[in-house]
Enzyme design. Structure first.
Site, PDB file in Angstrom:
ATOM      1  N   LYS A  10      -1.242   5.115  45.724  1.00 40.27           N
ATOM      2  CA  LYS A  10      -1.651   5.871  44.538  1.00 40.27           C
ATOM      3  C   LYS A  10      -0.621   6.944  44.155  1.00 40.27           C
ATOM      4  CE  LYS A  10      -6.660   5.216  45.138  1.00 40.27           C
ATOM      5  NZ  LYS A  10      -7.968   5.910  45.223  1.00 40.27           N
ATOM      6  N   TYR A  50     -10.733   0.354  37.052  1.00 40.75           N
ATOM      7  CA  TYR A  50     -11.889   0.975  37.711  1.00 40.75           C
ATOM      8  C   TYR A  50     -13.163   0.858  36.869  1.00 40.75           C
ATOM      9  CZ  TYR A  50      -9.358   3.197  41.620  1.00 40.75           C
ATOM     10  OH  TYR A  50      -8.652   3.457  42.766  1.00 40.75           O
ATOM     11  N   ASN A 113      -6.505  10.227  47.395  1.00 36.49           N
ATOM     12  CA  ASN A 113      -6.645   9.707  48.761  1.00 36.49           C
ATOM     13  C   ASN A 113      -5.647   8.604  49.107  1.00 36.49           C
ATOM     14  OD1 ASN A 113      -7.787   7.749  47.230  1.00 36.49           O
ATOM     15  ND2 ASN A 113      -9.795   7.769  48.218  1.00 36.49           N
ATOM     16  N   HIS A 116      -5.501   2.532  47.701  1.00 38.07           N
ATOM     17  CA  HIS A 116      -6.648   1.750  47.225  1.00 38.07           C
ATOM     18  C   HIS A 116      -6.667   0.412  47.950  1.00 38.07           C
ATOM     19  CE1 HIS A 116      -9.409  -0.439  44.600  1.00 38.07           C
ATOM     20  NE2 HIS A 116      -8.549  -1.447  44.718  1.00 38.07           N
ATOM     21  N   GLU A 127      -8.735  -7.839  40.838  1.00 36.26           N
ATOM     22  CA  GLU A 127      -7.704  -6.797  40.929  1.00 36.26           C
ATOM     23  C   GLU A 127      -6.304  -7.401  41.058  1.00 36.26           C
ATOM     24  OE1 GLU A 127     -10.657  -3.434  42.921  1.00 36.26           O
ATOM     25  OE2 GLU A 127      -8.974  -4.209  44.102  1.00 36.26           O
TER      26      GLU A 127
END
Ligand code: IDP
Ligand code: MG
Length: 138
Positions: A10, A50, A113, A116, A127
């Protein structure tokens, strides 16, 4: 059975120059990198990725974060890759992540975080297709 999953390094982790260390961990754990690409998503593209979370209170903040800078998307292959990659990542909230996981080591917060990972075969298929046309998956 060999399986594929979508991983993202990310924007928070790319910005902090953690991509190399994360990719090393991916290889050390025995995944094969089947595809890899650097992307800078628009907020709309992050929202499409998302979409399952669009009703969540954190959706707007999440899509802003995911479009705030470049990310690195990868297709990883291994036995039981979906579960294996989620185990290596650790819990969504780094405060709950086990020692030795990527999120324990690298995440800044529950939102920022670091990584993913797909959560099921159906989401992995969606995805992977979101970023890699079939022709690029050699
Ligand atoms: P996952 O990435 O571990 O699968 P999800 O519940 O699918 O977690 O949430 C997607 C992403 O949305 C998380 O990785 C994180 O960046 C962000 N997120 C999840 N829950 C929260 C929250 O409570 N506050 C802020 N951001 C969140
Ligand atoms: Mg998820």
């Amino acid at each position: 059975m060999s399986q594929r999953t979508l991983a993202i390094i990310k924007p928070d982790a790319v910005e902090r120059k953690l991509a190399g260390r994360i990719i090393q961990r991916i290889e050390d754990e025995g995944f094969t990198i089947r595809a890899m690409r650097r992307v800078h998503l628009t907020e709309q593209q992050a929202g499409g990725f998302y979409a399952v979370h669009r009703e969540r209170p954190f959706f707007a903040s999440l899509t802003q974060f995911m479009s705030s800078g470049p990310a690195i998307v990868l297709v990883l292959e291994a036995e039981d890759a979906i579960k294996k990659w989620r185990t290596l990542m650790g819990a969504t909230n780094p405060a709950n992540a086990d020692a030795g996981t990527l999120r324990k080591e690298f995440a800044e917060s529950i939102e920022r975080n670091a990584t993913h990972g797909s959560d099921a075969p159906e989401t992995a298929a969606f995805e992977i297709g979101y970023f890699f046309p079939g022709v690029d998956l050699i």
